[in-house]
Design a protein around this motif. Structure first.
Motif, PDB file in Angstrom:
ATOM      1  N   ASN A  29       0.832  -1.208   0.000  1.00 40.46           N
ATOM      2  CA  ASN A  29       0.000   0.000   0.000  1.00 40.46           C
ATOM      3  C   ASN A  29       0.866   1.257   0.000  1.00 40.46           C
ATOM      4  O   ASN A  29       0.599   2.225  -0.715  1.00 40.46           O
ATOM      5  CB  ASN A  29      -0.922   0.009   1.219  1.00 40.46           C
ATOM      6  N   CYS A  33       0.208  -2.722 -11.312  1.00 40.43           N
ATOM      7  CA  CYS A  33      -0.008  -4.094 -10.870  1.00 40.43           C
ATOM      8  C   CYS A  33       1.268  -4.921 -11.014  1.00 40.43           C
ATOM      9  O   CYS A  33       1.208  -6.139 -11.049  1.00 40.43           O
ATOM     10  CB  CYS A  33      -1.145  -4.741 -11.670  1.00 40.43           C
ATOM     11  N   GLY A  81      -6.337  -6.439 -10.374  1.00 38.87           N
ATOM     12  CA  GLY A  81      -7.469  -5.513 -10.469  1.00 38.87           C
ATOM     13  C   GLY A  81      -7.109  -4.086 -10.803  1.00 38.87           C
ATOM     14  O   GLY A  81      -7.883  -3.168 -10.503  1.00 38.87           O
ATOM     15  N   CYS A  82      -5.948  -3.860 -11.430  1.00 39.44           N
ATOM     16  CA  CYS A  82      -5.580  -2.490 -11.805  1.00 39.44           C
ATOM     17  C   CYS A  82      -6.457  -2.042 -12.972  1.00 39.44           C
ATOM     18  O   CYS A  82      -6.448  -2.651 -14.036  1.00 39.44           O
ATOM     19  CB  CYS A  82      -4.107  -2.418 -12.191  1.00 39.44           C
ATOM     20  N   LYS A 135      -7.429   2.094  -9.463  1.00 41.61           N
ATOM     21  CA  LYS A 135      -7.842   1.015  -8.565  1.00 41.61           C
ATOM     22  C   LYS A 135      -6.826  -0.121  -8.606  1.00 41.61           C
ATOM     23  O   LYS A 135      -6.185  -0.360  -9.621  1.00 41.61           O
ATOM     24  CB  LYS A 135      -9.227   0.474  -8.969  1.00 41.61           C
ATOM     25  N   TYR A 136      -6.698  -0.833  -7.491  1.00 45.20           N
ATOM     26  CA  TYR A 136      -5.883  -2.035  -7.437  1.00 45.20           C
ATOM     27  C   TYR A 136      -6.361  -2.878  -6.270  1.00 45.20           C
ATOM     28  O   TYR A 136      -7.065  -2.387  -5.374  1.00 45.20           O
ATOM     29  CB  TYR A 136      -4.388  -1.694  -7.289  1.00 45.20           C
ATOM     30  N   GLN A 137      -6.009  -4.136  -6.262  1.00 50.42           N
ATOM     31  CA  GLN A 137      -6.307  -5.046  -5.162  1.00 50.42           C
ATOM     32  C   GLN A 137      -5.054  -5.844  -4.840  1.00 50.42           C
ATOM     33  O   GLN A 137      -4.339  -6.282  -5.741  1.00 50.42           O
ATOM     34  CB  GLN A 137      -7.439  -6.020  -5.536  1.00 50.42           C
ATOM     35  N   CYS A 191      -6.340  -8.738   2.725  1.00 52.50           N
ATOM     36  CA  CYS A 191      -6.460  -8.034   1.454  1.00 52.50           C
ATOM     37  C   CYS A 191      -6.577  -6.532   1.702  1.00 52.50           C
ATOM     38  O   CYS A 191      -6.853  -6.082   2.811  1.00 52.50           O
ATOM     39  CB  CYS A 191      -7.677  -8.531   0.662  1.00 52.50           C
ATOM     40  N   SER A 192      -6.377  -5.775   0.643  1.00 48.80           N
ATOM     41  CA  SER A 192      -6.525  -4.327   0.710  1.00 48.80           C
ATOM     42  C   SER A 192      -6.673  -3.804  -0.710  1.00 48.80           C
ATOM     43  O   SER A 192      -6.599  -4.550  -1.687  1.00 48.80           O
ATOM     44  CB  SER A 192      -5.318  -3.679   1.402  1.00 48.80           C
ATOM     45  N   ASN A 193      -6.889  -2.499  -0.823  1.00 48.14           N
ATOM     46  CA  ASN A 193      -6.992  -1.858  -2.139  1.00 48.14           C
ATOM     47  C   ASN A 193      -6.599  -0.389  -1.997  1.00 48.14           C
ATOM     48  O   ASN A 193      -5.953  -0.006  -1.017  1.00 48.14           O
ATOM     49  CB  ASN A 193      -8.407  -2.008  -2.714  1.00 48.14           C
ATOM     50  N   GLN A 194      -6.984   0.419  -2.982  1.00 51.83           N
ATOM     51  CA  GLN A 194      -6.602   1.830  -2.985  1.00 51.83           C
ATOM     52  C   GLN A 194      -7.133   2.610  -1.784  1.00 51.83           C
ATOM     53  O   GLN A 194      -6.673   3.720  -1.496  1.00 51.83           O
ATOM     54  CB  GLN A 194      -7.076   2.508  -4.277  1.00 51.83           C
ATOM     55  N   LEU A 232     -11.886 -10.190  -0.271  1.00 50.86           N
ATOM     56  CA  LEU A 232     -12.169  -9.056  -1.150  1.00 50.86           C
ATOM     57  C   LEU A 232     -13.657  -8.696  -1.172  1.00 50.86           C
ATOM     58  O   LEU A 232     -14.017  -7.519  -1.290  1.00 50.86           O
ATOM     59  CB  LEU A 232     -11.693  -9.371  -2.571  1.00 50.86           C
TER      60      LEU A 232
END
Length: 277
Positions: free
Chosen positions: A156, A173, A202-203, A214-216, A232-235, A251
């Motif tokens: 992150n 990604c 997921g970019c 966005k990304y995962q 998990c995490s994302n933007q 997710l």
């Protein structure tokens, strides 16, 4: 009867008064001096320094050549000016000077741009680290939390830094790119040793052909390690957990990682260590 011009020695007919070569009036007699026939006209020489200046000026993007073209260009112009017509090549010297100055200017500009870009990247990384710290995110392995959580937090942080360093591109990604640019290779290696796999996916851009917004990132237990939780995490920079070890479940419906979860992770980690012994 044939005679010779007293000025240049050219053969003249008896009826000729003026020399067809030098134009001397033969009736003036030998006391009038004309051109010395022993003196020959010598063509001016092209300055070797001017030629050298032009040649190395072609490679003037490299500092030594550019400076050399400038130095020899000025020297050759001075020599030509003082030669009273014996040396030529002023145009060559000027061309060498122009190439030399252009090369030095181009090299200086590239150095300035490179230094500015490096400085901006450094500022972006510093800002990203500061932003991460303000949210409680650090790249170091956090006490009482497994390596999987540390790796996600490191990713992150790296994604934030990448976004600030490449605003037109956005997130990425590519794990290799983040590892090389932001020094998280150790975190990625550590999570693999902890029986976890990690994936960046997921970019996607918010608009067609736009920057990635966005990304995962998911860290899930390897086969045979289903008792471990998935993270998990994302933007959004929020880390979630699925205690069943499912990356898809994390997710889609994962719970936010809380302080209570940290205690649970501590206990689970301690139990694992005891079982390994």
């Amino acid at each position: 009867m044939t005679s010779f011009c007293l000025g240049c020695g050219t053969s003249m007919g008896a009826e000729e008064r003026f020399c067809g070569n030098c134009g001397r009036d033969s009736s003036l007699g030998a006391d009038v001096k004309g051109p010395d026939p022993t003196l020959a006209w010598v063509a001016p020489e092209t300055s070797g320094k001017a030629i050298f200046s032009l040649i190395i000026g072609i490679f003037s993007l490299f500092p030594p050549f550019g400076l050399g073209a400038i130095i020899f260009g000025h020297i050759s112009l001075s020599d030509i000016r003082k030669s009273s017509g014996k040396l030529v090549g002023r145009g060559l010297a000027i061309a060498g000077l122009v190439l030399g100055y252009l090369g030095v200017a181009a090299f200086t500009t590239l150095m300035i741009i490179g230094a500015y870009s490096a400085r901006q990247a450094e500022k972006a990384l510093t800002a990203a680290k500061a932003a991460a710290r303000s949210k409680g995110v650090t790249r170091a392995v956090i006490t009482n939390q497994p390596s999987a959580v540390s790796a996600i937090r490191a990713l992150n942080t790296a994604e934030i830094a990448h976004l600030q360093a490449h605003p037109a591109q956005g997130y990425t990604c590519s794990l290799d790119e983040l590892a090389k640019s932001w020094g998280i290779r150790g975190d990625l290696d550590q999570v693999k040793k902890a029986d976890y796999s990690i994936a960046l996916q997921g970019c996607s851009p918010s608009k067609a052909d736009g920057k990635v917004t966005k990304y995962q990132v998911v860290a899930y237990p390897k086969a045979g390690k289903a008792k471990l939780p998935a993270f998990c995490s994302n933007q959004s920079d929020v880390i979630k957990v699925d205690w069943n070890g499912s990356p898809e479940g994390c997710l889609s419906k994962g719970a936010d990682l809380t302080a209570n979860d940290n205690d649970r992770l501590k206990n689970d980690s301690g139990s694992d260590d005891d079982s390994d012994d």
